[in-house]
Design a protein around this motif. Sequence first.
Motif, PDB file in Angstrom:
ATOM      1  N   PHE A  82     -35.753  14.742  38.439  1.00 41.50           N
ATOM      2  CA  PHE A  82     -35.805  15.007  37.005  1.00 41.50           C
ATOM      3  C   PHE A  82     -37.139  15.613  36.586  1.00 41.50           C
ATOM      4  CE2 PHE A  82     -32.723  11.475  37.301  1.00 41.50           C
ATOM      5  CZ  PHE A  82     -31.639  12.074  36.654  1.00 41.50           C
ATOM      6  N   PHE A  83     -37.059  16.700  35.823  1.00 45.91           N
ATOM      7  CA  PHE A  83     -38.254  17.259  35.193  1.00 45.91           C
ATOM      8  C   PHE A  83     -38.552  16.547  33.877  1.00 45.91           C
ATOM      9  CE2 PHE A  83     -36.513  20.911  37.597  1.00 45.91           C
ATOM     10  CZ  PHE A  83     -37.568  21.092  38.471  1.00 45.91           C
ATOM     11  N   SER A  84     -37.499  16.125  33.179  1.00 42.87           N
ATOM     12  CA  SER A  84     -37.685  15.399  31.924  1.00 42.87           C
ATOM     13  C   SER A  84     -36.402  14.681  31.571  1.00 42.87           C
ATOM     14  CB  SER A  84     -38.081  16.343  30.780  1.00 42.87           C
ATOM     15  OG  SER A  84     -37.016  17.227  30.470  1.00 42.87           O
ATOM     16  N   LEU A  85     -36.557  13.614  30.784  1.00 43.72           N
ATOM     17  CA  LEU A  85     -35.419  12.874  30.238  1.00 43.72           C
ATOM     18  C   LEU A  85     -35.781  12.472  28.817  1.00 43.72           C
ATOM     19  CD1 LEU A  85     -36.207  11.552  33.323  1.00 43.72           C
ATOM     20  CD2 LEU A  85     -33.798  10.893  33.094  1.00 43.72           C
ATOM     21  N   GLU A  86     -34.900  12.773  27.882  1.00 45.18           N
ATOM     22  CA  GLU A  86     -35.102  12.371  26.490  1.00 45.18           C
ATOM     23  C   GLU A  86     -34.177  11.203  26.186  1.00 45.18           C
ATOM     24  OE1 GLU A  86     -37.292  14.899  24.853  1.00 45.18           O
ATOM     25  OE2 GLU A  86     -37.249  15.429  26.983  1.00 45.18           O
ATOM     26  N   ALA A  87     -34.642  10.276  25.366  1.00 49.67           N
ATOM     27  CA  ALA A  87     -33.806   9.158  24.947  1.00 49.67           C
ATOM     28  C   ALA A  87     -34.079   8.843  23.486  1.00 49.67           C
ATOM     29  CB  ALA A  87     -34.052   7.922  25.808  1.00 49.67           C
ATOM     30  N   GLY A  88     -33.041   8.411  22.803  1.00 51.87           N
ATOM     31  CA  GLY A  88     -33.171   8.032  21.403  1.00 51.87           C
ATOM     32  C   GLY A  88     -33.556   6.583  21.235  1.00 51.87           C
ATOM     33  N   SER A  89     -34.279   6.020  22.196  1.00 49.03           N
ATOM     34  CA  SER A  89     -34.687   4.620  22.159  1.00 49.03           C
ATOM     35  C   SER A  89     -36.106   4.497  22.695  1.00 49.03           C
ATOM     36  CB  SER A  89     -33.745   3.759  23.008  1.00 49.03           C
ATOM     37  OG  SER A  89     -34.305   2.489  23.268  1.00 49.03           O
ATOM     38  N   THR A  90     -37.016   4.014  21.871  1.00 48.70           N
ATOM     39  CA  THR A  90     -38.405   3.818  22.293  1.00 48.70           C
ATOM     40  C   THR A  90     -38.491   2.792  23.424  1.00 48.70           C
ATOM     41  OG1 THR A  90     -39.208   4.379  20.089  1.00 48.70           O
ATOM     42  CG2 THR A  90     -40.702   3.152  21.511  1.00 48.70           C
ATOM     43  N   LEU A  91     -37.698   1.723  23.324  1.00 48.98           N
ATOM     44  CA  LEU A  91     -37.711   0.679  24.356  1.00 48.98           C
ATOM     45  C   LEU A  91     -37.219   1.225  25.690  1.00 48.98           C
ATOM     46  CD1 LEU A  91     -38.158  -2.267  25.133  1.00 48.98           C
ATOM     47  CD2 LEU A  91     -35.833  -2.758  24.331  1.00 48.98           C
ATOM     48  N   ALA A  92     -36.146   2.013  25.665  1.00 52.83           N
ATOM     49  CA  ALA A  92     -35.612   2.573  26.906  1.00 52.83           C
ATOM     50  C   ALA A  92     -36.619   3.511  27.564  1.00 52.83           C
ATOM     51  CB  ALA A  92     -34.307   3.309  26.625  1.00 52.83           C
ATOM     52  N   VAL A  93     -37.311   4.305  26.757  1.00 58.20           N
ATOM     53  CA  VAL A  93     -38.329   5.210  27.295  1.00 58.20           C
ATOM     54  C   VAL A  93     -39.425   4.420  27.995  1.00 58.20           C
ATOM     55  CG1 VAL A  93     -40.176   6.811  26.635  1.00 58.20           C
ATOM     56  CG2 VAL A  93     -37.874   7.094  25.692  1.00 58.20           C
ATOM     57  N   ALA A  94     -39.934   3.384  27.347  1.00 58.15           N
ATOM     58  CA  ALA A  94     -41.010   2.583  27.930  1.00 58.15           C
ATOM     59  C   ALA A  94     -40.551   1.897  29.213  1.00 58.15           C
ATOM     60  CB  ALA A  94     -41.495   1.551  26.915  1.00 58.15           C
ATOM     61  N   ALA A  95     -39.345   1.346  29.213  1.00 65.64           N
ATOM     62  CA  ALA A  95     -38.847   0.626  30.387  1.00 65.64           C
ATOM     63  C   ALA A  95     -38.621   1.567  31.562  1.00 65.64           C
ATOM     64  CB  ALA A  95     -37.562  -0.103  30.032  1.00 65.64           C
ATOM     65  N   ALA A  96     -38.036   2.729  31.306  1.00 67.28           N
ATOM     66  CA  ALA A  96     -37.748   3.666  32.394  1.00 67.28           C
ATOM     67  C   ALA A  96     -39.024   4.232  32.995  1.00 67.28           C
ATOM     68  CB  ALA A  96     -36.853   4.794  31.881  1.00 67.28           C
ATOM     69  N   ARG A  97     -40.012   4.491  32.151  1.00 67.66           N
ATOM     70  CA  ARG A  97     -41.297   4.969  32.677  1.00 67.66           C
ATOM     71  C   ARG A  97     -41.949   3.911  33.571  1.00 67.66           C
ATOM     72  NH1 ARG A  97     -44.652   9.073  30.711  1.00 67.66           N
ATOM     73  NH2 ARG A  97     -43.548  10.653  29.512  1.00 67.66           N
ATOM     74  N   ALA A  98     -41.866   2.660  33.165  1.00 67.29           N
ATOM     75  CA  ALA A  98     -42.518   1.587  33.919  1.00 67.29           C
ATOM     76  C   ALA A  98     -41.759   1.225  35.189  1.00 67.29           C
ATOM     77  CB  ALA A  98     -42.656   0.355  33.029  1.00 67.29           C
ATOM     78  N   MET A  99     -40.436   1.212  35.118  1.00 67.72           N
ATOM     79  CA  MET A  99     -39.643   0.717  36.238  1.00 67.72           C
ATOM     80  C   MET A  99     -39.250   1.803  37.231  1.00 67.72           C
ATOM     81  SD  MET A  99     -37.133  -1.835  34.080  1.00 67.72           S
ATOM     82  CE  MET A  99     -36.089  -2.152  35.504  1.00 67.72           C
ATOM     83  N   ALA A 200     -40.566  22.355  30.522  1.00 70.46           N
ATOM     84  CA  ALA A 200     -40.914  21.951  31.889  1.00 70.46           C
ATOM     85  C   ALA A 200     -41.453  23.123  32.705  1.00 70.46           C
ATOM     86  CB  ALA A 200     -39.696  21.352  32.571  1.00 70.46           C
ATOM     87  N   ALA A 201     -41.806  24.226  32.034  1.00 67.26           N
ATOM     88  CA  ALA A 201     -42.353  25.428  32.685  1.00 67.26           C
ATOM     89  C   ALA A 201     -41.325  26.105  33.581  1.00 67.26           C
ATOM     90  CB  ALA A 201     -43.616  25.101  33.463  1.00 67.26           C
ATOM     91  N   ILE A 202     -40.054  26.067  33.156  1.00 66.63           N
ATOM     92  CA  ILE A 202     -38.969  26.710  33.892  1.00 66.63           C
ATOM     93  C   ILE A 202     -38.388  27.816  33.019  1.00 66.63           C
ATOM     94  CG2 ILE A 202     -36.690  26.397  34.929  1.00 66.63           C
ATOM     95  CD1 ILE A 202     -37.472  23.398  35.253  1.00 66.63           C
ATOM     96  N   THR A 203     -38.214  28.988  33.594  1.00 65.05           N
ATOM     97  CA  THR A 203     -37.573  30.095  32.901  1.00 65.05           C
ATOM     98  C   THR A 203     -36.136  30.201  33.375  1.00 65.05           C
ATOM     99  OG1 THR A 203     -39.657  31.311  32.723  1.00 65.05           O
ATOM    100  CG2 THR A 203     -37.632  32.573  32.444  1.00 65.05           C
ATOM    101  N   LEU A 204     -35.194  30.002  32.469  1.00 61.09           N
ATOM    102  CA  LEU A 204     -33.781  30.101  32.814  1.00 61.09           C
ATOM    103  C   LEU A 204     -33.325  31.559  32.712  1.00 61.09           C
ATOM    104  CD1 LEU A 204     -32.336  27.020  30.878  1.00 61.09           C
ATOM    105  CD2 LEU A 204     -32.932  27.169  33.307  1.00 61.09           C
ATOM    106  N   PRO A 205     -32.345  31.949  33.520  1.00 63.93           N
ATOM    107  CA  PRO A 205     -31.817  33.309  33.404  1.00 63.93           C
ATOM    108  C   PRO A 205     -31.085  33.500  32.076  1.00 63.93           C
ATOM    109  CG  PRO A 205     -30.479  32.014  34.909  1.00 63.93           C
ATOM    110  CD  PRO A 205     -31.675  31.170  34.580  1.00 63.93           C
ATOM    111  N   ALA A 206     -30.945  34.747  31.675  1.00 60.08           N
ATOM    112  CA  ALA A 206     -30.275  35.051  30.403  1.00 60.08           C
ATOM    113  C   ALA A 206     -28.766  34.877  30.494  1.00 60.08           C
ATOM    114  CB  ALA A 206     -30.617  36.477  29.978  1.00 60.08           C
TER     115      ALA A 206
END
Length: 236
Positions: A82-99, A200-206
């Motif tokens: 994964f280059f990035s993951l977005e979540a609509g939960s502050t708790l989930a973000v903190a837990a996933a980063r830590a675990m 994430a510094a990735i250029t996607l094709p058109a």
Amino acid sequence: MAQRWTDLLFAHWPVDAEALRTIVPDSLPIDTFENRAWVSIAAFYLSHLRPRWLPALPIVSEFPEVNVRTYVTLGDKPGVYFFSLEAGSTLAVAAARAMYFLPYFRADMSIRAAADGTLQYRSRRTDPRGRPAELSVRYRPTGPISRAKSGSLDHWLTERYCLYAVDHARRVRRAEIHHRPWPLQPAHAEFEANTMATAAAITLPASAPRVSFASRLDVVVWRLERVGDVSRSEAR
């Protein structure tokens, strides 16, 4: 951790593997299909999140999620990076980063369904730890469920049963992911805004992405293990 993914959109783009080499750790070999690497966006609603021995808790166990990924294989075991993951939960973000040592970011997110079944998905990163990133897409399934055939591109892209991450000491870790084969459906998607890969510094094709839809998938994600530790346990 048990969880359920619903109303999922896959969007896949072919990219030059060399273009990814500087942003994928050297310890993870980039996987290719017919000499091309792929970058994908997966947008969905996550629910029923819980440790397998506990019930899901209201509010904290469900939220939208979107991730940007590529594909790697280590020790003959294909997986996802994964280059990035977005979540609509502050708790989930903190837990996933830590675990899980995953690059999760907090975002304002919403999913709305129209009367014709079209889904409107919106995400805007609010986390100051990452570059601005936005996704706005309308999508819907356009055909029946089918299972991807072994050897096909869709099978190569989706039937991967582990994720890879790199910890703070730059050691590779792997988490097993268990679920049934993906119940994929053909889909139509209209992107109104998409800077997820750019962040994430990735250029996607058109060219238009390869897209598919999945209504529901129940998943179990196991704890991270160092790849060396996993190899020793498999040997036993």
